[in-house]
Design a protein around this motif. Structure first.
Motif, PDB file in Angstrom:
ATOM      1  N   LYS B  35       0.845  -1.174   0.000  1.00  0.00           N
ATOM      2  CA  LYS B  35       0.000   0.000   0.000  1.00  0.00           C
ATOM      3  C   LYS B  35       0.895   1.245   0.000  1.00  0.00           C
ATOM      4  O   LYS B  35       1.990   1.218   0.532  1.00  0.00           O
ATOM      5  CB  LYS B  35      -0.814  -0.040   1.299  1.00  0.00           C
ATOM      6  N   ASN B  36       0.429   2.324  -0.575  1.00  0.00           N
ATOM      7  CA  ASN B  36       1.176   3.573  -0.519  1.00  0.00           C
ATOM      8  C   ASN B  36       1.176   4.081   0.920  1.00  0.00           C
ATOM      9  O   ASN B  36       0.120   4.174   1.550  1.00  0.00           O
ATOM     10  CB  ASN B  36       0.493   4.608  -1.418  1.00  0.00           C
ATOM     11  N   ARG B  37       2.345   4.416   1.405  1.00  0.00           N
ATOM     12  CA  ARG B  37       2.479   4.892   2.783  1.00  0.00           C
ATOM     13  C   ARG B  37       3.480   6.031   2.805  1.00  0.00           C
ATOM     14  O   ARG B  37       4.576   5.905   2.272  1.00  0.00           O
ATOM     15  CB  ARG B  37       2.950   3.749   3.681  1.00  0.00           C
ATOM     16  N   VAL B  69      -4.004   4.891   0.499  1.00  0.00           N
ATOM     17  CA  VAL B  69      -2.754   5.447   0.995  1.00  0.00           C
ATOM     18  C   VAL B  69      -2.868   5.702   2.494  1.00  0.00           C
ATOM     19  O   VAL B  69      -3.914   6.127   2.994  1.00  0.00           O
ATOM     20  CB  VAL B  69      -2.387   6.746   0.231  1.00  0.00           C
ATOM     21  N   ALA B 143       7.489   6.156   2.400  1.00  0.00           N
ATOM     22  CA  ALA B 143       8.139   7.302   1.774  1.00  0.00           C
ATOM     23  C   ALA B 143       8.137   8.461   2.766  1.00  0.00           C
ATOM     24  O   ALA B 143       7.405   8.447   3.765  1.00  0.00           O
ATOM     25  CB  ALA B 143       7.416   7.696   0.491  1.00  0.00           C
TER      26      ALA B 143
END
Lengths: 147, 147, 147
Positions: B35-37, B69, B143
């Protein structure tokens, strides 16, 4: 050689080959968790930012234990002033060095500002390009803090 | 047992061992994409930077879908003012919280500024050391955005 | 078929299966080391920061060789001014583009500032959300520099 003996020989061979193939995988799994590692960038010319970077290093050591974390401070551009002999935070930089933090001045910035090591604090270290050090540390798995 | 049967038995054994060895590899390949984190740092004392951080969170949600996200905002040092009761961006922080963003104040900064939770917005969360939260999130694959 | 021939057949089979299993691992090991890749964020409105970002890109290329590193500069928020037609660093941005640096303007910031491509330098590229580009590059293994 009986059929049974042949099957045992066969199974042994398969087991040895399997073990040999699986070994690197098992090895990879048993690698210890990576130590905490963080590179802190100082690229601003303000004393407040230099103190904030030093606070960051101190708080990371206090929270995790100084022995459990590798910290680098890399100063470049307008941030280089933090590491000059007459730096307003020279005492705190020395304390950070004593506590195990590594402190690097950027060689490219020194050339641009016509500075040489005698202009800088005696106890610091040097890298050719501060920004490359920061980039490569990230590629090696280090976290990055830009206060 | 005929030679043919023995070879079939042998090949079956090899196939089973091969499948057993290959399984963890196949398992690794079928793990869903992470998942975008992203962890967003707020360490400046300017309202413009607080708004920029909140814009960043909103734009990430708009582009990827809020459900796709995980976003954390971590405020420390001069950035802590963003999360005080009298913050100029309190309404926007509440909107971010409602949209699923997690918002953390740094306990070390609160101690240094002699602040306690009643001085802060009611809906936020706390971490002991903001900088350690940011460091560890990166080590967990998140990120990092520093507006 | 003699017992010896059977064992040779068996060992050959095991060797072929082993090679087939090991192939992806060996393939993974022989993959060349990842190229250096770095995304540089410009989110401040000061010319000094724009020059610092451009110095960073130039120093990375000088240190590693321009052919050995992929560099992206992403400008958003107050940093977008760096890429407008009347930018104080337009010549240096063109030099960076010529040297292989990719330069992106944030579409969200352009909308917010009511700007369209004719307002911007002719040679740059665009992304929908600058902050998402920076986030995703990190997720793809790129280092992140915020001057």
């Amino acid at each position: 050689m009986s059929a049974t003996l042949r099957r045992i020989t066969l199974l042994s061979t398969v087991a040895i080959v399997a073990a040999w193939i699986a070994a690197p995988l098992a090895g990879a799994q048993s690698t210890p968790a990576p130590k905490n590692r963080v590179v802190i960038q100082v690229s601003d010319g303000e004393t407040a930012k230099w103190n904030l970077a030093l606070n960051n290093a101190r708080n990371i050591q206090a929270d995790l234990g100084a022995a459990n974390v590798e910290i680098e401070i890399v100063a470049y551009g307008p941030g280089l002033g933090m590491l000059k002999r007459d730096s307003a935070v020279a005492t705190r930089v020395d304390e950070a060095l004593t506590s195990g933090v590594k402190v690097f001045a950027c060689g490219n910035t020194m050339k641009a500002q016509k500075l040489t090591p005698p202009d800088m604090m005696a106890s610091i270290s040097y890298v050719e390009a501060g920004v490359v050090e920061i980039m490569q540390r990230q590629q090696q798995g280090w976290a990055y803090i830009r206060p």
